[in-house]
Design a protein around this motif. Sequence first.
Motif, PDB file in Angstrom:
ATOM      1  N   ARG A   1      58.000  15.385  61.738  1.00 40.60           N
ATOM      2  CA  ARG A   1      58.123  16.495  62.682  1.00 40.60           C
ATOM      3  C   ARG A   1      57.428  16.208  64.006  1.00 40.60           C
ATOM      4  O   ARG A   1      57.859  16.664  65.049  1.00 40.60           O
ATOM      5  N   SER A   2      56.342  15.445  63.955  1.00 42.68           N
ATOM      6  CA  SER A   2      55.607  15.196  65.190  1.00 42.68           C
ATOM      7  C   SER A   2      55.454  13.707  65.526  1.00 42.68           C
ATOM      8  O   SER A   2      54.785  13.374  66.490  1.00 42.68           O
ATOM      9  N   CYS A   3      56.073  12.841  64.758  1.00 44.85           N
ATOM     10  CA  CYS A   3      55.878  11.400  64.978  1.00 44.85           C
ATOM     11  C   CYS A   3      57.184  10.653  65.216  1.00 44.85           C
ATOM     12  O   CYS A   3      57.307   9.487  64.861  1.00 44.85           O
ATOM     13  N   GLY A   4      58.157  11.308  65.814  1.00 41.02           N
ATOM     14  CA  GLY A   4      59.443  10.682  66.052  1.00 41.02           C
ATOM     15  C   GLY A   4      59.373   9.439  66.915  1.00 41.02           C
ATOM     16  O   GLY A   4      60.230   8.563  66.827  1.00 41.02           O
ATOM     17  N   LEU A   5      58.345   9.334  67.741  1.00 39.23           N
ATOM     18  CA  LEU A   5      58.209   8.172  68.629  1.00 39.23           C
ATOM     19  C   LEU A   5      58.024   6.869  67.846  1.00 39.23           C
ATOM     20  O   LEU A   5      58.301   5.795  68.376  1.00 39.23           O
TER      21      LEU A   5
ATOM     22  N   LEU B   1      63.994   1.347  67.530  1.00 36.67           N
ATOM     23  CA  LEU B   1      64.392   0.627  66.315  1.00 36.67           C
ATOM     24  C   LEU B   1      65.877   0.836  66.041  1.00 36.67           C
ATOM     25  O   LEU B   1      66.407   1.926  66.241  1.00 36.67           O
ATOM     26  N   GLU B   2      66.518  -0.205  65.558  1.00 36.30           N
ATOM     27  CA  GLU B   2      67.909  -0.089  65.142  1.00 36.30           C
ATOM     28  C   GLU B   2      68.036  -0.052  63.628  1.00 36.30           C
ATOM     29  O   GLU B   2      69.009   0.469  63.100  1.00 36.30           O
TER      30      GLU B   2
ATOM     31  N   ILE C   1      65.191  11.108  54.288  1.00 37.14           N
ATOM     32  CA  ILE C   1      64.566  11.974  55.294  1.00 37.14           C
ATOM     33  C   ILE C   1      64.621  11.308  56.666  1.00 37.14           C
ATOM     34  O   ILE C   1      64.986  11.931  57.662  1.00 37.14           O
ATOM     35  N   ILE C   2      64.296  10.015  56.702  1.00 37.96           N
ATOM     36  CA  ILE C   2      64.322   9.282  57.972  1.00 37.96           C
ATOM     37  C   ILE C   2      65.747   9.185  58.508  1.00 37.96           C
ATOM     38  O   ILE C   2      65.994   9.424  59.688  1.00 37.96           O
ATOM     39  N   SER C   3      66.700   8.860  57.630  1.00 44.18           N
ATOM     40  CA  SER C   3      68.091   8.683  58.086  1.00 44.18           C
ATOM     41  C   SER C   3      68.693   9.994  58.597  1.00 44.18           C
ATOM     42  O   SER C   3      69.510   9.981  59.517  1.00 44.18           O
ATOM     43  N   GLU C   4      68.295  11.116  58.015  1.00 44.39           N
ATOM     44  CA  GLU C   4      68.787  12.412  58.495  1.00 44.39           C
ATOM     45  C   GLU C   4      68.144  12.787  59.830  1.00 44.39           C
ATOM     46  O   GLU C   4      68.796  13.340  60.706  1.00 44.39           O
ATOM     47  N   ALA C   5      66.868  12.460  59.993  1.00 43.05           N
ATOM     48  CA  ALA C   5      66.167  12.782  61.241  1.00 43.05           C
ATOM     49  C   ALA C   5      66.592  11.858  62.384  1.00 43.05           C
ATOM     50  O   ALA C   5      66.558  12.252  63.541  1.00 43.05           O
ATOM     51  N   PHE C   6      67.017  10.625  62.040  1.00 46.83           N
ATOM     52  CA  PHE C   6      67.394   9.630  63.043  1.00 46.83           C
ATOM     53  C   PHE C   6      68.741   9.022  62.665  1.00 46.83           C
ATOM     54  O   PHE C   6      68.805   7.907  62.133  1.00 46.83           O
TER      55      PHE C   6
END
Length: 146
Positions: free
Chosen positions: A68-72, A77-78, A93-98
């Motif tokens: 939620r707060s560490c998207g940077l 990254l690819e 979770i990561i694949s849905e957020a990015f």
Amino acid sequence: MVKYATDPVTMGPLNQLKAWIYGEDNLSLFGMAKGIEFWEFLNINPKYQKSFNEAMACDSKMINLALRSCGLVFEGLESIVDVGGGIGTTAKIISEAFPKLKCIVFDLPQVVENLLATNNLSFVGGDMFKSIPKAHAVLLKVHVYI
């Protein structure tokens, strides 16, 4: 479901802790107590394998709070490979957020063999001590097993 904290199979090896500490075997505590290493035990005991994977998935859900707060962290990254990623809870979770980030879950073949991929999430079986799929970043969470 196996309750690891009270199950004599998983917690019994702690009774051998002193012998393990003072011993000269190269076995793990579990291996010394049970005569078989933990990963081998899981491989031949589906009930424990399922419960272990579910326990690791619960732990992985905490990553959702961090994202939620560490998207940077994922900026630029690819691709990312989640080594020992289990059933893919963290990678999902990561694949849905990015959605533009290619996520690979890498674990033992018997762990990932029946898991379904999505557009940016795939599952690869193998041995991390032999090779790891190439990616821009590697995610490796550490857990202690007895």
